[in-house]
Design a protein around this motif. Structure first.
Motif, mmCIF file in Angstrom:
data_model
loop_
_atom_site.group_PDB
_atom_site.id
_atom_site.type_symbol
_atom_site.label_atom_id
_atom_site.label_comp_id
_atom_site.label_asym_id
_atom_site.label_seq_id
_atom_site.Cartn_x
_atom_site.Cartn_y
_atom_site.Cartn_z
ATOM 1 N N TYR A 155 -2.709 4.441 -10.526
ATOM 2 C CA TYR A 155 -1.716 4.654 -9.485
ATOM 3 C C TYR A 155 -1.489 6.151 -9.263
ATOM 4 O O TYR A 155 -1.693 6.960 -10.159
ATOM 5 N N GLY A 156 -1.062 6.476 -8.094
ATOM 6 C CA GLY A 156 -0.801 7.879 -7.774
ATOM 7 C C GLY A 156 -2.041 8.550 -7.196
ATOM 8 O O GLY A 156 -1.965 9.639 -6.643
ATOM 9 N N ARG B 252 0.837 -1.190 0.000
ATOM 10 C CA ARG B 252 0.000 0.000 0.000
ATOM 11 C C ARG B 252 0.879 1.250 0.000
ATOM 12 O O ARG B 252 2.030 1.219 0.411
ATOM 13 N N SER B 253 0.309 2.360 -0.418
ATOM 14 C CA SER B 253 1.105 3.589 -0.580
ATOM 15 C C SER B 253 1.517 4.220 0.740
ATOM 16 O O SER B 253 2.425 5.042 0.776
ATOM 17 N N SER B 254 0.829 3.874 1.812
ATOM 18 C CA SER B 254 1.142 4.515 3.084
ATOM 19 C C SER B 254 1.050 3.507 4.226
ATOM 20 O O SER B 254 0.208 2.603 4.201
ATOM 21 N N TYR C 190 3.279 6.858 -17.084
ATOM 22 C CA TYR C 190 3.218 6.921 -15.623
ATOM 23 C C TYR C 190 1.778 6.797 -15.130
ATOM 24 O O TYR C 190 0.866 7.424 -15.692
ATOM 25 N N ASN C 191 1.595 6.008 -14.091
ATOM 26 C CA ASN C 191 0.306 5.934 -13.397
ATOM 27 C C ASN C 191 -0.835 5.414 -14.269
ATOM 28 O O ASN C 191 -2.003 5.685 -13.994
ATOM 29 N N ASP C 192 -0.491 4.693 -15.294
ATOM 30 C CA ASP C 192 -1.528 4.105 -16.140
ATOM 31 C C ASP C 192 -1.129 2.663 -16.453
ATOM 32 O O ASP C 192 0.052 2.345 -16.591
ATOM 33 N N LEU C 193 -2.145 1.813 -16.548
ATOM 34 C CA LEU C 193 -1.932 0.414 -16.910
ATOM 35 C C LEU C 193 -2.645 0.152 -18.229
ATOM 36 O O LEU C 193 -3.735 0.655 -18.461
#
Lengths: 262, 262, 262, 262
Positions: free
Chosen positions: A190-191, A48-50, A159-162
């Protein structure tokens, strides 16, 4: 088998009542559509991001709940592992051990998972050319385990795309093992925290799922929740369990056509 | 209409006998499968990698041949234009004017094409986010022409590779105009001459076509040739016309399911 | 400090004599160019493409050798960790604990590393937008440890290719921590074994290194070996240690100009 | 020559007073920094997102203004061409004919430009692998013209983003012709109108320019305007002409170091 199968459940293991409620609904859909189903949930989200975000109940409590689902509903169950010392315990309860996408190249984790003799689901890493999925496959095979599944979930695109590349299904099928499409993770942005509705591009769910099924898959992976907006992880991308049945119907029909012409 | 339609023909206009032979075969398949068909070929390839490669017969001879195909076989015909001064002549013969992918942002060419009142087929540029196809669409609409088609043909993915993103079909459908999938150009490998068999990844044709159709398209664009290995352009990517019928069959069935659940 | 620093050493820990020989050469270059240097090598490579490839000597033997290098040559030493149970032992010997790129989002590993109080070097994952490196940074900070380094090593660009985006250095600098450029890993060609000379694009080394340094970095990460073609890992991408000095000279000068105008 | 040169001017030709004011400032900077300079502006922007945006004054008025700048300030001048029938007129006034990035593969345009005998600046297309810039180069050479320049301006990276790959400079230098870095276009964010400040990522300008210069270029391409926020095109990405001098200073110093170690 030619039948499409389903892997479904909430992203992360939440409180027991939510897990049972989801299992009940998935059971109902599974029987109504006659689609073989594996119940999925994670006892730990380690990426997880945090550190402030919910990471799951931990392995003991998590496996206890998965076992209860398994006993009460008769589903095979799947969970993912992150460190080799989690593998044995997970294999005692679960029918399928899953290697997360980011970890799919970690040899020690793959070998430990293979050695359990349980089915191993390899998520296709966002950084790995699809034909290179043959590498983790061979690591599992090196343990004598040929009970392998491969799951697409999008590749890094800028960036930040799938992006979901139909050619990925082609390459994964070349391994000879069943191929699965994890459509709900493929729409993550993402992001953006997954608690933010913009963290998932749900408008693409139908189109992506249909493209993936027609590309040639054996199973679908769809995270579902009784109330996605309150989910403790991937709130933006999970499907509301009330929509699961309608979501699957066209996919089952597309799969039938695809299998006929395979 | 809910019926899948087809745009097909050799990449570039070659000698008359080859063009007629291909038209005859396409006509046969079109009638057998009951699939409405537009005959396609280019009088000029203006973006070949070398001045030494065949560029086509030129506009006069090219249009003469397209007109003959139209008259003899009753197909609507399509050709692409590269410079505004070619548009009027092309529109006298052709039913569809096509703007090549690299040129889709050229305002003068788009406006001139729109003004003919003919259908305009906008190829999705390899460098343009799919939602931005609304920009050239608006340029055509600014001429009062709403007879517009949009065609996917792959997006730049790293160097010398094209990726077909199912989300592109989603965005192009949002414009409200018919969406087409050009599957044979999507398998080109840039940097390798199209005369080299490695210049096209034919192994992906089936998978990509099925993914595209299930994503939601109205038409298919398939370049065909009586003998692709001897084709004067895109030898590596064109489909042998003898395979066209079998290639289309599963796609028509997938399309029926997709339309049912649209 | 405004001085460029260096992280260098063989990719994986090989036999002791090779490690000492490399350390000796790096020491010589480091003193000659007056460039502060950290000696780097891995006791374990856990993400190799095959279980048949050399994975390193293991943690005990690996740390023994790193300690010897540290004692004999006076270098600070760096190694990477893969599982939380390796962190404590690594921190007893090493001055810098490195989180591998694929693992940079694993919370448990990051937190365990942060808790050692040692400097933590976060490799920029091939799948992570550079601004999102703030996420693992915050995980380390959550342990009270603000001794953090960030290292660029290329981002997924299509399949089997890495791209070095100057904007990545910009974003990593925004964190306020020192930024490093790992240039030798940035030239790896995935899908080709690193034992194959085509597995690394050495022709780009100079250009990439210069671009990275001018973008604004504090340190360089260059894997070196006495005889790269015989290296047990990353043979195709490591720099021959005999070339290290000449490789660094222009970079030190570019760095001086960059710092002057920062 | 080892000296860095500059191509600069407003994106599109606006009213005469603005063009002269910019020329005056560029002249001042050029003399102060002793940097050879070519004045650049477009008489036509043929690829704007909307027919409602300013497209330039047209070829006659545009060339009249460029000629005036040339006469009054002594600059060589550069403009871009879009259609073959514009080339001859442009060549009568301009010293450098530029082929826009999207059009760099159009054979007819390249050949017509080459035949003028003027210098031809080939912009690197956002969809073309850098090594394939050898293809348009060969088209110009086929006309007997070896007065060729190549200009980097970013490559398609996911959707609506451009990436500057240092390896692109490497490949373009391999052609043996001077290589230029167009840094202001490299920061454009497609999908956002250039009139919107978010349409350009100016925070990256310094970092990108430094990376590009250190990668090895001969010239810089920087669009400048007396008041970018009021510019009629590329308002978000042009540099305020008052910042030009300070922007160039570190780049000239980096270039000196790079040339020394070339």
């Amino acid at each position: 088998a030619d039948e499409l199968f389903l892997i479904s459940g909430p992203c992360v293991i939440e409180e027991e009542s939510i897990m049972m409620k989801t299992a009940e609904k998935i059971k109902e859909v599974s029987e109504k559509l006659n689609i073989p189903t594996i119940y999925k949930s994670s006892f730990m989200k380690d990426n997880r991001s945090s550190v402030d975000y919910y990471m799951g109940p931990g392995i003991d409590e998590g496996l206890r709940i998965l076992e209860k689902v398994k006993t009460e509903f008769g589903f095979p169950v799947l969970t993912d592992v992150h460190y080799p010392d989690q593998v044995e315990a997970a294999a005692e309860v679960c029918d399928v051990i899953q290697i997360p996408a980011y970890l799919v190249m970690q040899t020690t984790l793959a070998v430990a998972s293979g050695k359990t003799g349980k089915a191993v689901n390899l998520k296709h890493a966002q950084f790995l050319a699809p034909e290179n999925m043959s590498k983790p496959v061979a690591k599992i095979e090196s343990t004598g385990n040929e009970n392998i599944l491969l799951t697409e979930r999008g590749y890094a695109f800028g960036y930040n795309d799938l992006i979901v590349d139909p050619r990925s299904f082609y390459h994964m099928r070349e391994t000879g093992y069943p191929v699965i499409f994890d459509v709900t993770h493929s729409i993550r942005k993402y992001g953006i925290p997954s608690a933010d509705p913009n963290g998932g591009a749900k408008q693409y769910l139908k189109t992506l799922a249909r493209a993936g099924v027609a590309s040639g898959v054996d199973g679908l992976f769809v995270e579902t929740h009784p109330c996605p907006s309150e989910a403790l992880c991937d709130a933006a991308s999970q499907l509301d369990m009330s929509e699961l049945e309608e979501f699957l119907k066209p996919l089952i029909e597309l799969h039938e056509v695809e299998v006929k012409w395979r």
